[in-house]
Write an enzyme that holds these catalytic residues in place. Structure first.
Site, PDB file in Angstrom:
ATOM      1  N   SER A   1      25.618  77.816 -87.723  1.00 61.47           N
ATOM      2  CA  SER A   1      25.295  76.491 -87.084  1.00 61.47           C
ATOM      3  C   SER A   1      25.863  76.380 -85.702  1.00 61.47           C
ATOM      4  CB  SER A   1      26.118  75.339 -88.067  1.00 61.47           C
ATOM      5  OG  SER A   1      26.136  74.209 -87.056  1.00 61.47           O
TER       6      SER A   1
ATOM      7  N   GLU B   1      22.050  83.414 -84.259  1.00 60.02           N
ATOM      8  CA  GLU B   1      21.170  84.355 -85.186  1.00 60.02           C
ATOM      9  C   GLU B   1      20.128  83.644 -85.900  1.00 60.02           C
ATOM     10  OE1 GLU B   1      19.581  87.787 -85.549  1.00 60.02           O
ATOM     11  OE2 GLU B   1      21.339  87.560 -84.235  1.00 60.02           O
TER      12      GLU B   1
ATOM     13  N   ARG C   1      27.620  74.010 -84.740  1.00 66.31           N
ATOM     14  CA  ARG C   1      28.776  73.409 -84.886  1.00 66.31           C
ATOM     15  C   ARG C   1      29.900  74.180 -85.087  1.00 66.31           C
ATOM     16  NH1 ARG C   1      24.856  68.862 -85.560  1.00 66.31           N
ATOM     17  NH2 ARG C   1      25.133  67.269 -84.072  1.00 66.31           N
TER      18      ARG C   1
ATOM     19  N   LEU D   1      22.452  79.040 -78.934  1.00 71.61           N
ATOM     20  CA  LEU D   1      21.608  79.845 -79.734  1.00 71.61           C
ATOM     21  C   LEU D   1      22.196  80.695 -80.610  1.00 71.61           C
ATOM     22  CD1 LEU D   1      18.149  80.458 -77.662  1.00 71.61           C
ATOM     23  CD2 LEU D   1      18.810  78.524 -79.116  1.00 71.61           C
TER      24      LEU D   1
ATOM     25  N   HIS E   1      18.666  80.856 -84.992  1.00 67.83           N
ATOM     26  CA  HIS E   1      17.614  80.363 -83.988  1.00 67.83           C
ATOM     27  C   HIS E   1      16.799  81.879 -83.570  1.00 67.83           C
ATOM     28  CE1 HIS E   1      20.708  77.417 -82.825  1.00 67.83           C
ATOM     29  NE2 HIS E   1      19.901  76.583 -83.000  1.00 67.83           N
TER      30      HIS E   1
HETATM   31  P1  AMP Z   1      19.426  73.020 -83.481  1.00 68.30           P
HETATM   32  O1  AMP Z   1      19.433  73.887 -82.355  1.00 68.30           O
HETATM   33  O2  AMP Z   1      20.384  73.073 -84.431  1.00 68.30           O
HETATM   34  O3  AMP Z   1      18.587  71.567 -83.443  1.00 68.30           O
HETATM   35  O4  AMP Z   1      18.307  73.978 -84.484  1.00 68.30           O
HETATM   36  C1  AMP Z   1      16.953  74.383 -84.010  1.00 68.30           C
HETATM   37  C2  AMP Z   1      16.235  75.013 -85.118  1.00 68.30           C
HETATM   38  O5  AMP Z   1      16.919  75.886 -85.648  1.00 68.30           O
HETATM   39  C3  AMP Z   1      16.112  74.156 -86.393  1.00 68.30           C
HETATM   40  O6  AMP Z   1      14.484  74.175 -86.981  1.00 68.30           O
HETATM   41  C4  AMP Z   1      17.132  74.551 -87.473  1.00 68.30           C
HETATM   42  O7  AMP Z   1      16.675  74.337 -88.762  1.00 68.30           O
HETATM   43  C5  AMP Z   1      17.246  76.033 -87.056  1.00 68.30           C
HETATM   44  N1  AMP Z   1      18.487  76.584 -87.556  1.00 68.30           N
HETATM   45  C6  AMP Z   1      19.780  76.100 -87.421  1.00 68.30           C
HETATM   46  N2  AMP Z   1      20.589  76.806 -87.926  1.00 68.30           N
HETATM   47  C7  AMP Z   1      19.977  77.650 -88.813  1.00 68.30           C
HETATM   48  C8  AMP Z   1      20.256  78.899 -89.601  1.00 68.30           C
HETATM   49  N3  AMP Z   1      21.299  79.149 -90.058  1.00 68.30           N
HETATM   50  N4  AMP Z   1      19.181  79.531 -90.318  1.00 68.30           N
HETATM   51  C9  AMP Z   1      17.964  79.212 -89.832  1.00 68.30           C
HETATM   52  N5  AMP Z   1      17.670  78.206 -88.980  1.00 68.30           N
HETATM   53  C10 AMP Z   1      18.522  77.472 -88.538  1.00 68.30           C
END
Ligand code: AMP
Length: 277
Positions: free
Chosen positions: A182, A32, A184, A30, A34
């Protein structure tokens, strides 16, 4: 009340309060971005559930499933800080029955743009999201615009399959220099991080232009001038609802989306652009 850690459906039922519930699905690690989703969820409902699950179904062969960052203790601490009520973290073996047969098919929209580069990704993503909806039974679910096609596909699934959940989109959180947050990004070296900035720079260049042709040209120019470590996968300007390419003349909102590899890390980003009057 302290954070509840739920591992299965029974735990979730026990943790359920009487009011409305918002779900924030994540794969952990997680950041910022998230956290901004969690805050939005807290504004929208009485109880917030964050799921932390790295879904094997949405990773293709050769993708980063096994090396995807897993930082569970830090994730729990972040959720506690954000006032999350329940973290739902099932074990991979508990989510899918060994003899499972039925899954969600993302349709044509799942095979274009990001889906063309990652065959099966959207089928796997929608399958886990529908399972999470059925397990958690939220009134509201919050997803980031960062994964624009994902958000669009979830809205499509909810409409097509009459899923009783309100889907809320949240804006992309960026570093001060423009890089979209991200999980990543932690793979990037300092040099690669500088190269990765070309993505948001290209999107910003395109976003000020008035027509599809000019948006694409301005963004492409920035990417063409990027260092050779940036290996472009796609740059598209698409209709937000269908992810099909828009062409001149076009009026209204479109999504300028980009995907590229920097070193061994694949990054995606997008911006909503307003075209026409
Ligand atoms: P993930 O853990 O990468 O699968 O992302 C979980 C949720 O967080 C998804 O709905 C993503 O679109 C959102 N998310 C990821 N990166 C960001 C970001 N930089 N800003 C806003 N939401 C994000």
């Amino acid at each position: 009340m302290d954070l509840i850690l739920a591992r299965n459906r029974t735990d979730l039922i026990k943790a359920r309060g009487g009011g409305t519930l918002a779900l924030v699905p994540t794969m952990g690690a997680l950041h910022e971005g998230h956290r901004s989703l969690i805050r939005l969820a807290r504004d929208r409902a009485d109880q917030v559930v964050v799921s932390v699950f790295v879904n094997p179904l949405q990773f293709g062969p050769g993708e980063d499933y096994s090396r995807y960052p897993r930082t569970f203790d830090a994730d729990l601490a972040a959720c506690r800080e954000e006032g999350v009520d329940v973290v739902f973290a099932p074990a991979a073996g508990d989510m899918y029955l060994p003899d499972r047969q039925v899954s969600v098919c993302a349709g044509e929209m799942g095979r274009i743009v990001e889906g063309a580069s990652r065959p099966g990704h959207f089928d796997g993503m929608l399958t886990v999201v529908l399972k999470l909806f059925n397990l958690v039974r939220p009134d509201v679910a919050v997803f980031g615009q960062k994964d624009a096609q994902q958000l669009s596909m979830i809205r499509r699934m909810v409409a097509d399959l009459d899923v009783p959940v309100e889907v809320v989109g949240a804006p992309t959180v960026r570093e001060p220099d423009g890089l979209a947050l991200s999980s990543r990004n932690r793979y990037l070296s300092a040099g690669e991080r500088r190269v990765a900035l070309s993505l948001s720079r290209a999107l910003r260049a395109g976003a000020g232009e008035p027509t599809p042709a000019r948006v694409r040209a301005a963004a492409s120019k920035v990417l063409a001038e990027a260092p050779p470590e940036l290996e472009l996968d796609y740059l598209v300007l698409v209709d937000p609802a269908t992810f099909t390419e828009v062409s001149d003349p076009y009026e209204g909102e479109a999504v300028l989306a980009v995907a590229a590899k920097v070193g061994t890390t694949r990054l995606i980003d997008n911006m909503v652009v307003r075209l026409g009057r």
